[in-house]
Scaffold this motif. Structure first.
Motif, PDB file in Angstrom:
ATOM      1  N   ALA A  13       9.596   7.701  -6.919  1.00  0.00           N
ATOM      2  CA  ALA A  13       8.837   6.498  -6.541  1.00  0.00           C
ATOM      3  C   ALA A  13       8.681   6.416  -5.027  1.00  0.00           C
ATOM      4  N   ASP A  14       9.753   6.725  -4.283  1.00  0.00           N
ATOM      5  CA  ASP A  14       9.673   6.707  -2.822  1.00  0.00           C
ATOM      6  C   ASP A  14       8.666   7.733  -2.315  1.00  0.00           C
ATOM      7  N   LEU A  15       8.698   8.939  -2.866  1.00  0.00           N
ATOM      8  CA  LEU A  15       7.752   9.977  -2.427  1.00  0.00           C
ATOM      9  C   LEU A  15       6.321   9.609  -2.792  1.00  0.00           C
ATOM     10  N   SER A  16       6.133   8.991  -3.933  1.00  0.00           N
ATOM     11  CA  SER A  16       4.801   8.524  -4.318  1.00  0.00           C
ATOM     12  C   SER A  16       4.297   7.466  -3.336  1.00  0.00           C
ATOM     13  N   LEU A  17       5.182   6.576  -2.924  1.00  0.00           N
ATOM     14  CA  LEU A  17       4.804   5.554  -1.950  1.00  0.00           C
ATOM     15  C   LEU A  17       4.515   6.182  -0.584  1.00  0.00           C
ATOM     16  N   LEU A  18       5.313   7.185  -0.190  1.00  0.00           N
ATOM     17  CA  LEU A  18       5.044   7.899   1.051  1.00  0.00           C
ATOM     18  C   LEU A  18       3.640   8.496   1.022  1.00  0.00           C
ATOM     19  N   LYS A  19       3.275   9.101  -0.087  1.00  0.00           N
ATOM     20  CA  LYS A  19       1.929   9.662  -0.257  1.00  0.00           C
ATOM     21  C   LYS A  19       0.859   8.575  -0.099  1.00  0.00           C
ATOM     22  N   GLN A  20       1.055   7.451  -0.771  1.00  0.00           N
ATOM     23  CA  GLN A  20       0.079   6.360  -0.692  1.00  0.00           C
ATOM     24  C   GLN A  20      -0.072   5.845   0.737  1.00  0.00           C
ATOM     25  N   VAL A  21       1.042   5.616   1.394  1.00  0.00           N
ATOM     26  CA  VAL A  21       1.006   5.098   2.763  1.00  0.00           C
ATOM     27  C   VAL A  21       0.251   6.054   3.685  1.00  0.00           C
ATOM     28  N   LEU A  22       0.574   7.330   3.602  1.00  0.00           N
ATOM     29  CA  LEU A  22      -0.029   8.291   4.525  1.00  0.00           C
ATOM     30  C   LEU A  22      -1.484   8.606   4.189  1.00  0.00           C
ATOM     31  N   GLU A  23      -1.831   8.614   2.931  1.00  0.00           N
ATOM     32  CA  GLU A  23      -3.221   8.925   2.568  1.00  0.00           C
ATOM     33  C   GLU A  23      -4.149   7.737   2.786  1.00  0.00           C
ATOM     34  N   ARG A  24      -3.609   6.548   2.975  1.00  0.00           N
ATOM     35  CA  ARG A  24      -4.431   5.366   3.304  1.00  0.00           C
ATOM     36  C   ARG A  24      -4.874   5.401   4.754  1.00  0.00           C
ATOM     37  N   ARG A  25      -4.163   6.161   5.582  1.00  0.00           N
ATOM     38  CA  ARG A  25      -4.450   6.193   7.024  1.00  0.00           C
ATOM     39  C   ARG A  25      -5.765   6.857   7.315  1.00  0.00           C
ATOM     40  N   ALA A  32      13.990   6.984  -8.624  1.00  0.00           N
ATOM     41  CA  ALA A  32      13.872   6.263  -7.351  1.00  0.00           C
ATOM     42  C   ALA A  32      13.288   7.165  -6.269  1.00  0.00           C
ATOM     43  N   VAL A  33      13.738   8.412  -6.206  1.00  0.00           N
ATOM     44  CA  VAL A  33      13.212   9.353  -5.210  1.00  0.00           C
ATOM     45  C   VAL A  33      11.738   9.632  -5.478  1.00  0.00           C
ATOM     46  N   ASN A  57      10.363   3.674   9.912  1.00  0.00           N
ATOM     47  CA  ASN A  57       9.337   3.610   8.867  1.00  0.00           C
ATOM     48  C   ASN A  57       9.912   3.554   7.455  1.00  0.00           C
ATOM     49  N   LEU A  58      11.208   3.744   7.292  1.00  0.00           N
ATOM     50  CA  LEU A  58      11.811   3.806   5.955  1.00  0.00           C
ATOM     51  C   LEU A  58      11.490   2.606   5.066  1.00  0.00           C
ATOM     52  N   PRO A  59      11.540   1.373   5.556  1.00  0.00           N
ATOM     53  CA  PRO A  59      11.256   0.251   4.656  1.00  0.00           C
ATOM     54  C   PRO A  59       9.862   0.294   4.040  1.00  0.00           C
ATOM     55  N   GLU A  60       8.920   0.941   4.731  1.00  0.00           N
ATOM     56  CA  GLU A  60       7.543   1.002   4.220  1.00  0.00           C
ATOM     57  C   GLU A  60       7.412   1.988   3.061  1.00  0.00           C
ATOM     58  N   TRP A  61       8.183   3.077   3.068  1.00  0.00           N
ATOM     59  CA  TRP A  61       8.004   4.081   2.014  1.00  0.00           C
ATOM     60  C   TRP A  61       9.259   4.343   1.178  1.00  0.00           C
ATOM     61  N   ALA A  62      10.399   3.824   1.586  1.00  0.00           N
ATOM     62  CA  ALA A  62      11.634   3.988   0.807  1.00  0.00           C
ATOM     63  C   ALA A  62      12.335   2.635   0.672  1.00  0.00           C
ATOM     64  N   PRO A  63      11.659   1.659   0.066  1.00  0.00           N
ATOM     65  CA  PRO A  63      12.214   0.309   0.014  1.00  0.00           C
ATOM     66  C   PRO A  63      13.495   0.208  -0.819  1.00  0.00           C
ATOM     67  N   GLY A  64      13.740   1.183  -1.673  1.00  0.00           N
ATOM     68  CA  GLY A  64      14.945   1.151  -2.499  1.00  0.00           C
ATOM     69  C   GLY A  64      16.225   1.278  -1.694  1.00  0.00           C
TER      70      GLY A  64
END
Length: 132
Positions: free
Chosen positions: A120-132, A117-118, A28-35
């Motif tokens: 931003a990755d954690l913010s994206l992780l939040k977005q991905v999981l809260e969209r579910r 960068a970290v 799942n890393l590419p979805e929430w930690a693209p950096g």
């Protein structure tokens, strides 16, 4: 001399076990930690990410009930960087906290860039999981 540490966190409005299960899966890393780089592949039991500097090997802590997502990242140079990370359960969600440690060769600008960068990755992780 002790290394400087910075704790970067995000609140996620999803159950901790769900967040842990998703974030602990290297696929799942590419979805929430693209950096980190491009696609993630499992090769001979090791998780490899294609980065602009060459392949990175990522090894997470064994699955556990404590939310520990500590992981080692082995750089193309062979250097291994230890990254403490936790999913901390709360009543109706959880916090995810990453500890960024300053390595001796890092400048202030390097630390600031990694911290951004970290975050931003954690913010994206939040977005991905809260969209579910």
């Amino acid at each position: 001399m002790a290394a400087e540490s910075r704790h970067i966190g995000v609140r996620i409005d999803r159950p901790a076990p769900e967040v842990y299960a998703y974030a602990s899966n290297p696929a799942n890393l590419p979805e929430w930690a693209p950096g980190l780089g491009g696609p993630v592949q499992e090769v001979d039991g090791r998780w490899i990410v294609d980065s602009t500097g060459g392949p990175l090997v990522i090894a997470f802590a064994e699955t556990n009930g404590y939310g520990v997502l500590d992981h080692d990242v082995t750089m193309p140079s062979g250097e291994t960087v230890y990254n403490p990370m936790r999913v901390i359960a709360d009543t109706d969600g959880c916090d995810v906290v990453f500890t960024l440690r300053r390595r001796p060769e890092m400048s202030d600008a390097d630390v600031a860039r990694d911290e951004q960068a970290v975050a931003a990755d954690l913010s994206l992780l939040k977005q991905v999981l809260e969209r579910r």
